[in-house]
Motif scaffolding. Structure first.
Motif, mmCIF file in Angstrom:
data_model
loop_
_atom_site.group_PDB
_atom_site.id
_atom_site.type_symbol
_atom_site.label_atom_id
_atom_site.label_comp_id
_atom_site.label_asym_id
_atom_site.label_seq_id
_atom_site.Cartn_x
_atom_site.Cartn_y
_atom_site.Cartn_z
ATOM 1 N N ARG A 55 -6.748 47.055 78.165
ATOM 2 C CA ARG A 55 -4.752 46.074 78.292
ATOM 3 C C ARG A 55 -5.832 44.833 79.109
ATOM 4 N NH1 ARG A 55 -3.186 51.257 80.854
ATOM 5 N NH2 ARG A 55 -2.995 49.471 82.506
ATOM 6 N N CYS A 105 -0.407 46.329 70.474
ATOM 7 C CA CYS A 105 -1.352 47.162 69.735
ATOM 8 C C CYS A 105 -1.222 48.384 69.183
ATOM 9 C CB CYS A 105 -1.965 48.220 71.472
ATOM 10 S SG CYS A 105 -2.625 46.622 71.930
ATOM 11 N N GLU A 106 0.607 48.958 69.373
ATOM 12 C CA GLU A 106 1.023 50.087 68.776
ATOM 13 C C GLU A 106 1.822 49.954 67.727
ATOM 14 O OE1 GLU A 106 3.815 51.312 71.716
ATOM 15 O OE2 GLU A 106 2.312 51.742 73.971
ATOM 16 N N TYR A 137 2.525 44.244 75.321
ATOM 17 C CA TYR A 137 1.649 44.958 74.770
ATOM 18 C C TYR A 137 1.603 46.023 73.041
ATOM 19 C CZ TYR A 137 -0.995 48.948 75.242
ATOM 20 O OH TYR A 137 -2.680 49.582 75.161
ATOM 21 N N GLU A 138 3.170 46.568 73.452
ATOM 22 C CA GLU A 138 4.024 47.420 72.232
ATOM 23 C C GLU A 138 3.745 46.469 70.894
ATOM 24 O OE1 GLU A 138 7.438 48.445 73.726
ATOM 25 O OE2 GLU A 138 6.985 49.666 75.115
ATOM 26 N N MET A 186 -6.964 40.882 72.747
ATOM 27 C CA MET A 186 -6.313 42.310 73.233
ATOM 28 C C MET A 186 -7.222 43.323 72.970
ATOM 29 S SD MET A 186 -2.887 43.992 73.979
ATOM 30 C CE MET A 186 -1.703 41.708 74.778
ATOM 31 N N ASN A 187 -7.870 43.910 73.660
ATOM 32 C CA ASN A 187 -8.251 44.740 73.953
ATOM 33 C C ASN A 187 -7.017 46.042 74.187
ATOM 34 O OD1 ASN A 187 -9.443 47.559 74.443
ATOM 35 N ND2 ASN A 187 -11.366 46.509 75.151
ATOM 36 N N CYS A 188 -7.511 46.763 73.014
ATOM 37 C CA CYS A 188 -6.188 47.844 73.273
ATOM 38 C C CYS A 188 -6.869 49.151 73.897
ATOM 39 C CB CYS A 188 -5.460 48.092 72.132
ATOM 40 S SG CYS A 188 -4.621 46.902 71.227
ATOM 41 N N ALA A 248 1.494 48.750 80.077
ATOM 42 C CA ALA A 248 1.264 49.142 78.971
ATOM 43 C C ALA A 248 2.827 49.333 78.067
ATOM 44 C CB ALA A 248 0.801 50.731 79.399
ATOM 45 N N ASP A 274 -13.157 50.387 71.147
ATOM 46 C CA ASP A 274 -12.488 49.868 71.905
ATOM 47 C C ASP A 274 -12.153 48.604 70.553
ATOM 48 O OD1 ASP A 274 -12.640 50.187 74.197
ATOM 49 O OD2 ASP A 274 -14.195 48.161 74.303
ATOM 50 N N ARG A 275 -10.612 49.089 70.285
ATOM 51 C CA ARG A 275 -9.925 47.870 69.129
ATOM 52 C C ARG A 275 -9.188 47.348 69.361
ATOM 53 N NH1 ARG A 275 -3.772 48.813 66.419
ATOM 54 N NH2 ARG A 275 -3.374 49.758 68.567
#
Length: 171
Positions: free
Chosen positions: A137, A168-169, A164-165, A132-134, A159, A107-108
């Motif tokens: 989620r 995590c992204e 989230y974007e 946050m666990n990417c 997502a 996990d990241r």
């Protein structure tokens, strides 16, 4: 706040001056009440412009690393024009420079701070640290100086959500 009051006063004086010029240009055929009516409309127009430009003005004051992830639009009965055109009353940002990325097994995990700006009499700013666990989620707040995870407040993030974007992204 005092500068907005002064600006509204000068907007009213300028609009009243326009009303006076219109009255004089018409050969005083326009009624005398046109001058204070123009002054009042000028102050009202300034106030409406100030309220609707608040979000863009605040956004320009943010650092380049800040990303808006949520906006709230509201309506108020004492501002009847907001029923036709709702105005932004609050927004939430995440600062990409304040993110801390760590890995735990597969996990990241990303630690970040959400800032919330609210338009009130005096603008309110609040902040809260989150983890946050990417992969799953899942997001939970970190409380206190020790940043203790509040597991009872864990929630899932969609997502496709801008939060989230952004976290995590783009991290």
């Amino acid at each position: 706040m005092i500068w907005h009051l002064i600006a509204a006063l000068f907007a009213g004086l300028g609009a009243a001056g326009i009303g006076l010029i219109l009255r004089l240009a018409s050969g005083k055929r326009l009624p005398r009440w046109i001058i204070p009516a123009c002054g009042g409309l000028g102050m009202l127009a300034y106030q409406i412009h100030n309220e609707y430009s608040w979000f863009e003005q605040k956004k320009t004051q943010l650092p380049a690393s800040a990303e808006v992830v949520a906006m709230e639009k509201g309506q108020m009965f004492w501002r009847p024009w907001t029923f036709a055109f709702p105005m932004t009353t609050a927004f939430t940002i995440v600062d990409r420079d304040s993110m801390a990325v760590s890995r735990e097994e597969q996990d990241r995990l990303i630690e970040f701070i959400l800032y919330r700006f609210e338009k009130e009499y005096v603008d309110q700013v609040s902040h809260q640290a989150y983890l946050m666990n990417c992969a799953t989620r899942e997001m939970l707040p970190l409380e206190g100086e020790s940043r203790t995870p509040a597991t009872e407040q864990m929630r899932r993030v969609d997502a496709a959500s801008p939060l989230y974007e952004a976290v995590c992204e783009n991290a």
